[in-house]
Design a protein around this motif. Structure first.
Motif, PDB file in Angstrom:
ATOM      1  N   TYR A  90       0.823  -1.203   0.000  1.00 27.49           N
ATOM      2  CA  TYR A  90       0.000   0.000   0.000  1.00 27.49           C
ATOM      3  C   TYR A  90       0.859   1.255   0.000  1.00 27.49           C
ATOM      4  O   TYR A  90       2.026   1.253   0.426  1.00 27.49           O
ATOM      5  CB  TYR A  90      -0.958   0.017   1.201  1.00 27.49           C
ATOM      6  CG  TYR A  90      -0.309   0.000   2.564  1.00 27.49           C
ATOM      7  CD1 TYR A  90       0.096   1.185   3.185  1.00 27.49           C
ATOM      8  CD2 TYR A  90      -0.115  -1.197   3.240  1.00 27.49           C
ATOM      9  CE1 TYR A  90       0.680   1.172   4.436  1.00 27.49           C
ATOM     10  CE2 TYR A  90       0.464  -1.220   4.492  1.00 27.49           C
ATOM     11  CZ  TYR A  90       0.859  -0.040   5.089  1.00 27.49           C
ATOM     12  OH  TYR A  90       1.443  -0.068   6.331  1.00 27.49           O
ATOM     13  N   LEU A  91       0.256   2.305  -0.492  1.00 26.06           N
ATOM     14  CA  LEU A  91       0.854   3.631  -0.499  1.00 26.06           C
ATOM     15  C   LEU A  91       0.332   4.383   0.712  1.00 26.06           C
ATOM     16  O   LEU A  91      -0.883   4.485   0.909  1.00 26.06           O
ATOM     17  CB  LEU A  91       0.479   4.360  -1.789  1.00 26.06           C
ATOM     18  CG  LEU A  91       1.023   5.776  -1.983  1.00 26.06           C
ATOM     19  CD1 LEU A  91       2.538   5.754  -2.105  1.00 26.06           C
ATOM     20  CD2 LEU A  91       0.387   6.415  -3.217  1.00 26.06           C
ATOM     21  N   ARG A 103      -4.100   5.800   3.209  1.00 27.99           N
ATOM     22  CA  ARG A 103      -3.483   4.547   2.777  1.00 27.99           C
ATOM     23  C   ARG A 103      -4.331   3.947   1.656  1.00 27.99           C
ATOM     24  O   ARG A 103      -5.550   3.837   1.786  1.00 27.99           O
ATOM     25  CB  ARG A 103      -3.372   3.548   3.923  1.00 27.99           C
ATOM     26  CG  ARG A 103      -2.482   4.007   5.060  1.00 27.99           C
ATOM     27  CD  ARG A 103      -2.272   2.899   6.078  1.00 27.99           C
ATOM     28  NE  ARG A 103      -1.515   3.359   7.229  1.00 27.99           N
ATOM     29  CZ  ARG A 103      -1.025   2.556   8.170  1.00 27.99           C
ATOM     30  NH1 ARG A 103      -1.222   1.245   8.093  1.00 27.99           N
ATOM     31  NH2 ARG A 103      -0.354   3.073   9.193  1.00 27.99           N
ATOM     32  N   LEU A 104      -3.658   3.549   0.576  1.00 28.61           N
ATOM     33  CA  LEU A 104      -4.343   2.937  -0.554  1.00 28.61           C
ATOM     34  C   LEU A 104      -3.591   1.690  -0.973  1.00 28.61           C
ATOM     35  O   LEU A 104      -2.395   1.740  -1.272  1.00 28.61           O
ATOM     36  CB  LEU A 104      -4.414   3.904  -1.738  1.00 28.61           C
ATOM     37  CG  LEU A 104      -5.006   3.346  -3.035  1.00 28.61           C
ATOM     38  CD1 LEU A 104      -6.487   2.998  -2.845  1.00 28.61           C
ATOM     39  CD2 LEU A 104      -4.824   4.333  -4.191  1.00 28.61           C
ATOM     40  N   GLY A 105      -4.295   0.539  -0.994  1.00 29.47           N
ATOM     41  CA  GLY A 105      -3.679  -0.710  -1.406  1.00 29.47           C
ATOM     42  C   GLY A 105      -4.161  -1.861  -0.540  1.00 29.47           C
ATOM     43  O   GLY A 105      -5.054  -1.710   0.298  1.00 29.47           O
ATOM     44  N   LYS A 106      -3.579  -3.009  -0.722  1.00 29.92           N
ATOM     45  CA  LYS A 106      -3.918  -4.186   0.075  1.00 29.92           C
ATOM     46  C   LYS A 106      -3.347  -3.992   1.474  1.00 29.92           C
ATOM     47  O   LYS A 106      -2.142  -3.812   1.640  1.00 29.92           O
ATOM     48  CB  LYS A 106      -3.345  -5.445  -0.577  1.00 29.92           C
ATOM     49  CG  LYS A 106      -3.751  -6.732   0.116  1.00 29.92           C
ATOM     50  CD  LYS A 106      -3.129  -7.936  -0.568  1.00 29.92           C
ATOM     51  CE  LYS A 106      -3.514  -9.228   0.139  1.00 29.92           C
ATOM     52  NZ  LYS A 106      -2.857 -10.409  -0.452  1.00 29.92           N
ATOM     53  N   GLN A 107      -4.213  -4.037   2.473  1.00 30.59           N
ATOM     54  CA  GLN A 107      -3.792  -3.704   3.835  1.00 30.59           C
ATOM     55  C   GLN A 107      -4.663  -4.411   4.858  1.00 30.59           C
ATOM     56  O   GLN A 107      -5.814  -4.761   4.592  1.00 30.59           O
ATOM     57  CB  GLN A 107      -3.858  -2.188   4.049  1.00 30.59           C
ATOM     58  CG  GLN A 107      -5.199  -1.574   3.687  1.00 30.59           C
ATOM     59  CD  GLN A 107      -5.206  -0.064   3.754  1.00 30.59           C
ATOM     60  OE1 GLN A 107      -4.931   0.517   4.782  1.00 30.59           O
ATOM     61  NE2 GLN A 107      -5.529   0.579   2.633  1.00 30.59           N
ATOM     62  N   ASP A 108      -4.095  -4.607   6.038  1.00 34.16           N
ATOM     63  CA  ASP A 108      -4.777  -5.270   7.142  1.00 34.16           C
ATOM     64  C   ASP A 108      -5.581  -4.238   7.925  1.00 34.16           C
ATOM     65  O   ASP A 108      -5.023  -3.307   8.503  1.00 34.16           O
ATOM     66  CB  ASP A 108      -3.746  -5.949   8.049  1.00 34.16           C
ATOM     67  CG  ASP A 108      -4.361  -6.890   9.065  1.00 34.16           C
ATOM     68  OD1 ASP A 108      -5.453  -6.576   9.583  1.00 34.16           O
ATOM     69  OD2 ASP A 108      -3.752  -7.933   9.349  1.00 34.16           O
ATOM     70  N   LEU A 109      -6.896  -4.411   7.969  1.00 36.53           N
ATOM     71  CA  LEU A 109      -7.772  -3.468   8.655  1.00 36.53           C
ATOM     72  C   LEU A 109      -7.400  -3.305  10.125  1.00 36.53           C
ATOM     73  O   LEU A 109      -7.458  -2.204  10.675  1.00 36.53           O
ATOM     74  CB  LEU A 109      -9.221  -3.927   8.508  1.00 36.53           C
ATOM     75  CG  LEU A 109     -10.318  -3.124   9.191  1.00 36.53           C
ATOM     76  CD1 LEU A 109     -11.589  -3.154   8.365  1.00 36.53           C
ATOM     77  CD2 LEU A 109     -10.624  -3.650  10.602  1.00 36.53           C
ATOM     78  N   ASN A 110      -6.990  -4.374  10.779  1.00 34.60           N
ATOM     79  CA  ASN A 110      -6.744  -4.351  12.219  1.00 34.60           C
ATOM     80  C   ASN A 110      -5.451  -3.631  12.599  1.00 34.60           C
ATOM     81  O   ASN A 110      -5.155  -3.478  13.775  1.00 34.60           O
ATOM     82  CB  ASN A 110      -6.728  -5.773  12.769  1.00 34.60           C
ATOM     83  CG  ASN A 110      -6.883  -5.838  14.272  1.00 34.60           C
ATOM     84  OD1 ASN A 110      -6.375  -6.746  14.917  1.00 34.60           O
ATOM     85  ND2 ASN A 110      -7.588  -4.886  14.865  1.00 34.60           N
ATOM     86  N   ASN A 111      -4.680  -3.180  11.622  1.00 28.66           N
ATOM     87  CA  ASN A 111      -3.523  -2.351  11.941  1.00 28.66           C
ATOM     88  C   ASN A 111      -3.924  -0.938  12.350  1.00 28.66           C
ATOM     89  O   ASN A 111      -3.140  -0.228  12.989  1.00 28.66           O
ATOM     90  CB  ASN A 111      -2.564  -2.274  10.748  1.00 28.66           C
ATOM     91  CG  ASN A 111      -1.794  -3.558  10.537  1.00 28.66           C
ATOM     92  OD1 ASN A 111      -1.655  -4.365  11.454  1.00 28.66           O
ATOM     93  ND2 ASN A 111      -1.291  -3.763   9.333  1.00 28.66           N
TER      94      ASN A 111
END
Length: 240
Positions: A90-91, A103-111
Protein backbone atom coordinates in the motif's frame (compact mmCIF):
# COMPACT_ATOMS: atom_id res chain seq x y z
CA UNK A 1 15.81 5.23 1.06
CA UNK A 2 14.82 1.59 1.60
CA UNK A 3 14.22 -0.12 4.93
CA UNK A 4 13.96 -3.93 5.19
CA UNK A 5 13.27 -6.10 8.21
CA UNK A 6 12.39 -9.72 8.90
CA UNK A 7 10.67 -11.12 11.99
CA UNK A 8 10.16 -14.79 12.75
CA UNK A 9 7.59 -15.97 15.30
CA UNK A 10 7.42 -19.60 16.43
CA UNK A 11 5.24 -21.26 19.03
CA UNK A 12 4.30 -24.65 20.44
CA UNK A 13 0.85 -25.44 21.81
CA UNK A 14 -0.62 -28.58 23.33
CA UNK A 15 -4.22 -29.33 24.26
CA UNK A 16 -3.92 -31.11 27.59
CA UNK A 17 -7.60 -31.31 28.52
CA UNK A 18 -11.05 -30.78 27.00
CA UNK A 19 -11.73 -29.46 23.52
CA UNK A 20 -12.07 -31.82 20.56
CA UNK A 21 -9.18 -34.16 21.28
CA UNK A 22 -6.06 -34.46 23.43
CA UNK A 23 -4.45 -37.34 21.49
CA UNK A 24 -1.14 -36.26 19.93
CA UNK A 25 -2.42 -32.71 20.41
CA UNK A 26 0.94 -30.91 20.38
CA UNK A 27 1.74 -28.76 17.35
CA UNK A 28 4.35 -26.24 16.23
CA UNK A 29 3.69 -23.35 13.89
CA UNK A 30 5.80 -20.45 12.66
CA UNK A 31 5.30 -17.16 10.84
CA UNK A 32 7.92 -15.22 8.88
CA UNK A 33 7.24 -11.53 8.16
CA UNK A 34 9.41 -9.74 5.59
CA UNK A 35 8.67 -6.02 5.26
CA UNK A 36 10.07 -3.50 2.76
CA UNK A 37 9.47 0.23 3.25
CA UNK A 38 10.45 2.79 0.61
CA UNK A 39 10.69 6.44 1.66
CA UNK A 40 8.99 8.29 -1.19
CA UNK A 41 10.14 11.71 0.01
CA UNK A 42 13.64 10.87 -1.30
CA UNK A 43 12.67 9.71 -4.78
CA UNK A 44 13.12 11.70 -7.99
CA UNK A 45 9.46 12.73 -7.73
CA UNK A 46 9.15 13.26 -3.96
CA UNK A 47 5.90 12.34 -2.25
CA UNK A 48 5.07 12.83 1.45
CA UNK A 49 4.89 9.18 2.42
CA UNK A 50 5.96 5.59 2.02
CA UNK A 51 5.41 2.49 -0.08
CA UNK A 52 5.00 -0.56 2.17
CA UNK A 53 5.21 -4.21 1.05
CA UNK A 54 4.77 -7.13 3.46
CA UNK A 55 5.44 -10.75 2.52
CA UNK A 56 4.34 -13.53 4.88
CA UNK A 57 4.78 -17.28 5.01
CA UNK A 58 3.72 -19.82 7.61
CA UNK A 59 4.51 -23.45 8.31
CA UNK A 60 3.34 -26.01 10.83
CA UNK A 61 -0.16 -26.20 12.24
CA UNK A 62 -2.13 -24.66 15.08
CA UNK A 63 -4.37 -26.68 17.38
CA UNK A 64 -7.66 -24.77 16.98
CA UNK A 65 -9.23 -26.76 14.14
CA UNK A 66 -8.27 -30.32 15.07
CA UNK A 67 -7.88 -30.27 18.85
CA UNK A 68 -9.52 -27.26 20.56
CA UNK A 69 -12.40 -26.08 18.36
CA UNK A 70 -12.47 -22.54 19.76
CA UNK A 71 -14.37 -19.97 17.71
CA UNK A 72 -11.91 -17.08 17.93
CA UNK A 73 -8.70 -19.03 17.24
CA UNK A 74 -6.14 -19.79 19.92
CA UNK A 75 -3.17 -18.07 18.29
CA UNK A 76 -3.07 -14.82 16.33
CA UNK A 77 -0.52 -16.27 13.86
CA UNK A 78 -2.68 -19.28 12.98
CA UNK A 79 -3.29 -19.13 9.20
CA UNK A 80 -5.15 -22.50 9.06
CA UNK A 81 -3.72 -23.53 5.67
CA UNK A 82 -0.08 -22.53 5.33
CA UNK A 83 0.43 -19.34 3.34
CA UNK A 84 3.14 -17.80 1.16
CA UNK A 85 1.80 -14.45 -0.02
CA UNK A 86 2.15 -10.71 -0.37
CA UNK A 87 -0.13 -9.81 2.51
CA UNK A 88 0.18 -6.04 2.18
CA UNK A 89 1.21 -3.53 -0.45
CA UNK A 90 0.00 0.00 0.00
CA UNK A 91 0.85 3.63 -0.50
CA UNK A 92 0.87 5.64 2.72
CA UNK A 93 0.72 9.43 2.36
CA UNK A 94 1.11 11.87 5.27
CA UNK A 95 -0.10 15.47 5.26
CA UNK A 96 0.21 18.48 7.57
CA UNK A 97 3.11 17.06 9.59
CA UNK A 98 1.37 13.75 10.21
CA UNK A 99 -2.01 15.16 11.21
CA UNK A 100 -3.72 13.46 8.26
CA UNK A 101 -2.92 10.10 6.63
CA UNK A 102 -4.22 8.20 3.61
CA UNK A 103 -3.48 4.55 2.78
CA UNK A 104 -4.34 2.94 -0.55
CA UNK A 105 -3.68 -0.71 -1.41
CA UNK A 106 -3.92 -4.19 0.07
CA UNK A 107 -3.79 -3.70 3.83
CA UNK A 108 -4.78 -5.27 7.14
CA UNK A 109 -7.77 -3.47 8.66
CA UNK A 110 -6.74 -4.35 12.22
CA UNK A 111 -3.52 -2.35 11.94
CA UNK A 112 -5.60 0.83 12.27
CA UNK A 113 -9.12 0.00 13.43
CA UNK A 114 -10.17 -1.52 16.76
CA UNK A 115 -6.55 -1.89 17.83
CA UNK A 116 -6.01 -2.68 21.53
CA UNK A 117 -2.42 -1.50 21.95
CA UNK A 118 -2.06 -2.55 25.57
CA UNK A 119 -3.15 -6.09 24.69
CA UNK A 120 -0.43 -6.54 22.06
CA UNK A 121 1.50 -8.90 24.36
CA UNK A 122 -1.41 -11.36 24.37
CA UNK A 123 -1.25 -13.96 21.58
CA UNK A 124 -4.92 -15.02 21.65
CA UNK A 125 -6.77 -13.56 18.67
CA UNK A 126 -9.70 -12.38 20.83
CA UNK A 127 -7.73 -9.22 21.67
CA UNK A 128 -8.55 -7.13 18.62
CA UNK A 129 -11.59 -7.83 16.47
CA UNK A 130 -15.20 -8.84 16.87
CA UNK A 131 -15.84 -12.54 16.12
CA UNK A 132 -19.15 -11.76 14.43
CA UNK A 133 -17.80 -10.11 11.27
CA UNK A 134 -15.30 -11.42 8.71
CA UNK A 135 -12.93 -8.44 8.68
CA UNK A 136 -10.22 -8.22 5.99
CA UNK A 137 -7.40 -8.99 8.39
CA UNK A 138 -4.67 -11.64 8.76
CA UNK A 139 -4.42 -14.06 7.05
CA UNK A 140 -6.82 -12.49 4.50
CA UNK A 141 -6.22 -8.74 4.21
CA UNK A 142 -7.65 -7.09 1.11
CA UNK A 143 -7.49 -3.97 -1.03
CA UNK A 144 -8.80 -0.86 0.62
CA UNK A 145 -8.69 2.90 1.03
CA UNK A 146 -8.42 4.35 4.53
CA UNK A 147 -7.92 7.80 6.00
CA UNK A 148 -7.34 9.26 9.45
CA UNK A 149 -7.25 12.76 10.89
CA UNK A 150 -5.92 13.75 14.32
CA UNK A 151 -8.00 16.45 15.98
CA UNK A 152 -5.57 17.82 18.53
CA UNK A 153 -3.68 15.55 20.90
CA UNK A 154 -6.65 13.49 22.06
CA UNK A 155 -9.16 12.86 19.26
CA UNK A 156 -8.69 10.82 16.07
CA UNK A 157 -11.22 10.09 13.32
CA UNK A 158 -10.69 7.12 10.97
CA UNK A 159 -12.68 5.79 8.04
CA UNK A 160 -12.10 3.24 5.32
CA UNK A 161 -13.59 0.95 2.71
CA UNK A 162 -12.27 -2.52 1.78
CA UNK A 163 -13.06 -5.39 -0.54
CA UNK A 164 -14.89 -7.53 1.99
CA UNK A 165 -14.15 -11.15 1.07
CA UNK A 166 -10.86 -11.34 -0.83
CA UNK A 167 -8.44 -14.19 -0.18
CA UNK A 168 -5.10 -13.26 1.31
CA UNK A 169 -3.34 -15.17 -1.47
CA UNK A 170 -4.88 -12.83 -4.08
CA UNK A 171 -3.88 -9.25 -4.84
CA UNK A 172 -6.72 -8.13 -2.60
CA UNK A 173 -9.76 -8.36 -4.87
CA UNK A 174 -12.59 -10.89 -4.46
CA UNK A 175 -14.43 -10.10 -7.71
CA UNK A 176 -17.87 -10.41 -6.08
CA UNK A 177 -18.58 -6.66 -5.67
CA UNK A 178 -18.53 -6.91 -1.87
CA UNK A 179 -17.43 -4.06 0.37
CA UNK A 180 -16.77 -3.40 4.03
CA UNK A 181 -17.10 0.21 5.16
CA UNK A 182 -15.91 1.24 8.61
CA UNK A 183 -15.66 4.40 10.69
CA UNK A 184 -14.15 5.00 14.10
CA UNK A 185 -13.83 7.84 16.60
CA UNK A 186 -11.05 7.47 19.17
CA UNK A 187 -10.34 9.49 22.32
CA UNK A 188 -7.16 9.26 24.41
CA UNK A 189 -7.46 10.28 28.06
CA UNK A 190 -5.70 9.96 31.41
CA UNK A 191 -6.94 9.22 34.93
CA UNK A 192 -5.04 10.25 38.04
CA UNK A 193 -5.14 7.76 40.92
CA UNK A 194 -2.96 7.95 44.04
CA UNK A 195 -0.70 10.41 42.31
CA UNK A 196 -0.15 8.25 39.23
CA UNK A 197 -1.29 8.85 35.69
CA UNK A 198 -3.19 5.94 34.15
CA UNK A 199 -3.67 6.33 30.40
CA UNK A 200 -6.67 4.99 28.55
CA UNK A 201 -8.38 5.01 25.17
CA UNK A 202 -12.08 5.05 24.32
CA UNK A 203 -13.18 4.16 20.79
CA UNK A 204 -16.52 3.71 19.11
CA UNK A 205 -17.25 2.74 15.56
CA UNK A 206 -19.67 1.39 13.01
CA UNK A 207 -19.27 -1.28 10.32
CA UNK A 208 -21.28 -2.12 7.21
CA UNK A 209 -20.44 -5.29 5.30
CA UNK A 210 -22.36 -6.08 2.11
CA UNK A 211 -23.47 -9.57 1.16
CA UNK A 212 -20.93 -11.78 -0.55
CA UNK A 213 -19.43 -15.25 -0.80
CA UNK A 214 -16.83 -16.90 1.45
CA UNK A 215 -15.47 -20.32 0.43
CA UNK A 216 -18.47 -20.80 -1.86
CA UNK A 217 -21.02 -20.01 0.86
CA UNK A 218 -23.30 -16.94 0.67
CA UNK A 219 -22.92 -14.38 3.48
CA UNK A 220 -25.65 -11.91 4.46
CA UNK A 221 -25.09 -8.18 4.85
CA UNK A 222 -24.03 -7.03 8.33
CA UNK A 223 -24.48 -3.81 10.33
CA UNK A 224 -22.36 -3.67 13.47
CA UNK A 225 -21.54 -1.13 16.19
CA UNK A 226 -18.49 -1.41 18.38
CA UNK A 227 -17.50 0.27 21.67
CA UNK A 228 -14.04 -0.31 23.04
CA UNK A 229 -12.43 0.85 26.32
CA UNK A 230 -8.74 0.32 26.94
CA UNK A 231 -7.52 1.32 30.42
CA UNK A 232 -4.21 0.97 32.20
CA UNK A 233 -4.80 -0.11 35.79
CA UNK A 234 -1.20 -0.45 36.99
CA UNK A 235 1.78 1.35 35.44
CA UNK A 236 5.02 -0.44 34.77
CA UNK A 237 7.74 0.01 37.37
CA UNK A 238 9.41 3.38 36.92
CA UNK A 239 6.58 4.81 34.77
CA UNK A 240 3.76 7.09 35.77
Amino acid sequence: MLEFDMVYTGEVFSNARGGLSTKNATRYQGLLDARLIADLSRTCIPLPGQLVILGQTTHGRGITESFVGDTQVLSNIDSFSNIAQVSEYYLKLDFFDGIAEIRLGKQDLNNQFFVVDRASDFIQSTFGLSPSTAFPTYPNPSFGLSASIALGDAWTIRAGVWDAFASGSSWGFSGNDSILAIGELERDYSLWLFGRRLDGTFAMGAVYESQGIIDGNPVSAVHEYIVQIEQMILPEHGNG
